[in-house]
Scaffold this active site. Structure first.
Site: not given
Ligand SMILES: Cc1ncc(COP(=O)(O)O)c(C=O)c1O
Length: 358
Positions: A101, A170, A194
């Site tokens: 991520w 994040d 989550k």
């Molecule tokens: C740490 C992290 N950042 C970003 C995301 C992306 O999230 P989204 O699917 O809401 O764009 C996730 C998705 O699981 C994540 O675990």
């Protein structure tokens, strides 16, 4: 029958919250309508929205001088909205790369800024850098990191000190899992699916001085200042997800807030890692000081048994234990809504499976 759902996200929600939503689904607020069917600008929904924000502020102990925004587009959209809102063209931003991520966040930020990678645990992604190993550019508009990498199961045990540069986090997969000192952060964002509620909502907590500098091309609905000025109702928000998030916040408050859930989360993770470490059959490859308390990754010493393990687990009511396709193996996501009993039952199942292979 409810099963134990170890999905990484969308993830299990507290059964009490789902039951309340079910009971209120057709006739919410004694209005004869669902909460999904009423105006976001009506008094009743405005109260839901305001209470959710107040409860979230209370849970996180957000100090004054911060805005709390309810936005859309997923956490992935914030990978772009953060640089669009916080930087001018040509700016340098520092990113710490500890997994899938953060890597994605870097890739998107590079479309708007010069990205300096302050530390990179690339490749295996099984560790987090120590504070002394962070090499900042010294001119960053902000420093971005991912406190919990959902896929690798890697979590920071400390909050990086970034000096004068605002820290952006994040927190999609560990927000509300333990108390945090919000004053150490310039901006926190988290996708809801989550620890907050259903997908479709992103929470942003941002320090006042960081808003109001969006690039002119930033879409109005994604300009933090514009969103804040309209109480996150610049356009129609995802009302049902917001309502559900509000119920989750109340559930968490009723359980004693973040200090109480922190204890439970610590216990769950300790139990599961101890069981993995005590066995020669299961293995976790993350550095001990970087092991995630939310996403516990593990592999089998005999990977040819992966399929059998997952099939039997599924049949026994332990769902969604398959690891992310980029790392393989298994992953048990044990967010706030996973009870200690669910983790104990999983450990018992893992022991039995191991015994059956002997
Ligand atoms: C740490 C992290 N950042 C970003 C995301 C992306 O999230 P989204 O699917 O809401 O764009 C996730 C998705 O699981 C994540 O675990």
């Amino acid at each position: 029958m409810r099963v134990y759902n170890f999905a990484a996200g969308p993830a299990a929600l507290p059964a009490e919250v789902l039951a309340q939503a079910r009971d209120e689904l057709l006739d919410w607020n004694h209005d004869g309508m669902s909460v999904m069917e009423v105006s976001h600008r009506g008094k009743a929904f405005m109260r839901v929205a305001a209470e959710a924000e107040a409860d979230l502020r209370e849970l996180l102990a957000v100090p004054s001088g911060y805005k709390v925004l309810f936005m859309q587009g997923g956490a992935s959209a914030q990978f772009s909205f953060v640089p669009m809102n916080l930087t001018a063209p040509g700016a340098t931003v520092d990113y710490i790369n500890t997994g899938h991520w953060s890597h994605k966040a870097i890739r998107d930020a590079a479309r708007y800024c010069r990205v300096h990678v302050a530390a990179d645990s690339g490749g295996a992604y099984t560790s987090v850098p120590a504070q002394r190993d962070l090499s900042f550019s010294g001119r960053a508009a902000y420093v971005h990191y991912t406190p919990n990498e959902t896929i690798g199961g890697v979590e920071f045990g400390y909050v990086p000190d970034t000096g004068a540069a605002p820290l952006v986090a994040d927190m999609s997969s560990n927000i509300l899992s333990r108390p945090i000192d919000v004053s150490k952060f310039g901006l926190i964002y988290a996708g809801a699916q989550k620890n907050i509620g259903p997908a479709g909502l992103v929470v942003v907590v941002v320090r006042d001085d960081l808003i109001g500098h969006a690039r002119p091309e930033t879409p109005g609905v994604f300009d933090y200042q514009a969103v804040a000025a309209e109480g996150s109702m610049l356009n129609t928000p995802p009302t049902f997800a917001w309502y559900m998030a509000g119920l989750v916040f109340k559930w968490l408050k009723a359980r004693g807030g973040l200090a109480a859930i922190d204890e439970i989360n610590r216990r769950k993770a300790q139990m599961l890692y101890a069981a993995i470490d005590a066995s020669g059959f299961y293995r976790n490859s993350v550095d001990r000081d970087a092991r995630s308390r939310m996403n516990v990754t593990f592999s089998l010493a005999r990977p040819e048994l992966d399929g059998e393990f997952l099939r039997r687990a599924d049949a026994a009511g332990f769902k969604n234990l398959k690891g992310h396709r980029v790392v393989g193996g298994m992953r048990a996501s044990i967010y706030n809504s996973m009870p200690v009993d669910g983790v104990s039952a999983l450990i018992e199942f893992m022991r039995e499976f191991e015994r059956a292979q002997a």
